[in-house]
Design a protein around this motif. Structure first.
Motif, short mmCIF file in Angstrom:
data_model
loop_
_atom_site.label_atom_id
_atom_site.label_comp_id
_atom_site.label_asym_id
_atom_site.label_seq_id
_atom_site.Cartn_x
_atom_site.Cartn_y
_atom_site.Cartn_z
N PRO A 152 10.36 13.57 -17.29
CA PRO A 152 11.42 12.74 -16.72
C PRO A 152 11.09 11.25 -16.64
O PRO A 152 11.93 10.40 -16.93
N LYS A 153 9.86 10.92 -16.25
CA LYS A 153 9.47 9.50 -16.14
C LYS A 153 9.55 8.83 -17.51
O LYS A 153 10.09 7.73 -17.65
N ALA A 154 9.05 9.51 -18.54
CA ALA A 154 9.08 8.95 -19.90
C ALA A 154 10.52 8.88 -20.43
O ALA A 154 10.87 7.96 -21.18
N ILE A 155 11.34 9.84 -20.03
CA ILE A 155 12.75 9.83 -20.44
C ILE A 155 13.43 8.57 -19.96
O ILE A 155 14.10 7.86 -20.72
N ARG A 156 13.25 8.25 -18.69
CA ARG A 156 13.93 7.08 -18.13
C ARG A 156 13.34 5.78 -18.66
O ARG A 156 14.06 4.82 -18.89
N GLU A 157 12.04 5.73 -18.88
CA GLU A 157 11.44 4.54 -19.47
C GLU A 157 12.04 4.27 -20.85
O GLU A 157 12.26 3.11 -21.23
N THR A 158 12.33 5.36 -21.57
CA THR A 158 12.80 5.23 -22.95
C THR A 158 14.30 5.00 -23.03
O THR A 158 14.77 4.03 -23.63
N ILE A 159 15.10 5.90 -22.42
CA ILE A 159 16.54 5.84 -22.63
C ILE A 159 17.16 4.62 -21.96
O ILE A 159 18.14 4.06 -22.47
N ASP A 160 16.59 4.16 -20.87
CA ASP A 160 17.13 2.97 -20.22
C ASP A 160 17.09 1.76 -21.15
O ASP A 160 17.92 0.85 -21.04
N GLU A 161 16.13 1.74 -22.06
CA GLU A 161 16.01 0.61 -22.99
C GLU A 161 16.71 0.89 -24.32
O GLU A 161 17.42 0.04 -24.85
N VAL A 162 16.53 2.09 -24.86
CA VAL A 162 17.06 2.37 -26.19
C VAL A 162 18.58 2.51 -26.19
O VAL A 162 19.23 2.29 -27.22
N PHE A 163 19.17 2.82 -25.04
CA PHE A 163 20.62 3.04 -24.99
C PHE A 163 21.42 1.76 -25.23
O PHE A 163 22.62 1.82 -25.49
N VAL A 164 20.76 0.62 -25.16
CA VAL A 164 21.46 -0.66 -25.35
C VAL A 164 22.28 -0.67 -26.64
O VAL A 164 23.40 -1.19 -26.69
N SER A 165 21.76 -0.07 -27.70
CA SER A 165 22.44 -0.10 -29.00
C SER A 165 23.28 1.14 -29.29
O SER A 165 24.02 1.17 -30.28
N ILE A 166 23.18 2.16 -28.44
CA ILE A 166 23.82 3.44 -28.76
C ILE A 166 25.35 3.38 -28.70
O ILE A 166 26.02 3.95 -29.57
N PRO A 167 25.99 2.72 -27.73
CA PRO A 167 27.45 2.63 -27.77
C PRO A 167 27.98 2.02 -29.07
O PRO A 167 29.00 2.47 -29.61
N ALA A 168 27.30 1.01 -29.59
CA ALA A 168 27.73 0.41 -30.86
C ALA A 168 27.58 1.39 -32.01
O ALA A 168 28.44 1.48 -32.89
N CYS A 169 26.47 2.14 -32.01
CA CYS A 169 26.25 3.14 -33.06
C CYS A 169 27.34 4.20 -33.03
O CYS A 169 27.92 4.54 -34.08
N ILE A 170 27.67 4.70 -31.85
CA ILE A 170 28.71 5.72 -31.72
C ILE A 170 30.06 5.17 -32.17
O ILE A 170 30.84 5.85 -32.84
N GLN A 171 30.32 3.91 -31.83
CA GLN A 171 31.59 3.29 -32.23
C GLN A 171 31.67 3.16 -33.75
O GLN A 171 32.72 3.39 -34.36
#
Length: 201
Positions: A152-171
């Motif tokens: 869980p700790k590594a999940i939040r360290e990662t997804i909190d940062e990597v998600f910045v570009s994901i809405p654009a990718c999905i769009q």
């Protein structure tokens, strides 16, 4: 005492974004056998609760480290359930039963290696063993599949940062317009992908 079940929906139905459907898959022999409670899938769902302003619904699965089952689950979430974003957690290391990346690559039509590179770079700030991670990401139809770490700790360290570009990718995959809560994650979009709200027109 059993923990409360994770919330499988959230966001604001009256916002300017579109409703989105997500898949969350915990890949773990022990969690799927009930030897311990899964904490990783709920950590991803908690991120969605905090970060996503748009209405969203999630389908959550806990399955063992069996490649055919992982592949079938990913196909079902993308093809039958119509999830625009499918996140896995677990099974990305070098151990013999860590086969999540292989299952992901097998079901994807195109790979997105930049996500794996970014996630390892993020994790290397915290632990040197991040180089052992084989996390990857890819596209199946109009769905983005992303492998996250197992803790869980590594999940939040990662997804909190990597998600910045994901809405654009999905769009760009012709998926929903996902809005984020800027105080958690400020999604970045090129100007041509930004939706003008009624108040801005």
């Amino acid at each position: 005492m059993p923990s409360d079940p994770p919330k499988l929906s959230g966001g604001n139905p009256s916002g300017t974004g579109d409703a989105a459907k997500f898949g969350v898959v915990t890949v773990s022999d022990r969690a799927s056998a009930g030897i311990y409670d899964d904490l990783s899938g709920p950590a991803i769902l908690q991120f969605f609760l905090e970060a996503i302003k748009t209405e969203w619904h999630a389908i959550y699965r806990v399955i063992p480290d069996e490649r055919p089952l992982i592949e079938d689950t990913l196909k079902q979430l993308c093809d039958k359930e119509g999830c625009c974003f499918v996140v896995t957690t677990g099974g990305t290391g070098p151990a013999p039963r860590d086969v999540t990346p292989e299952a992901t690559e097998a079901v994807c039509e195109r790979m997105m290696p930049g996500y794996g590179e970014q996630m390892r770079a993020i994790s290397l700030k915290h632990v040197p063993t991040a180089v052992l991670s084989r996390q990857t990401a890819g596209l199946r139809g109009k769905s983005l599949i992303l492998n996250l770490p197992g803790k869980p700790k590594a999940i939040r360290e990662t997804i909190d940062e990597v998600f910045v570009s994901i809405p654009a990718c999905i769009q760009l995959l012709e998926g929903p317009y996902i809005e984020t809560n800027d105080e958690v994650v400020k999604a970045f979009r090129p100007a041509g992908l930004i939706r003008k709200t009624e108040s801005a027109t």
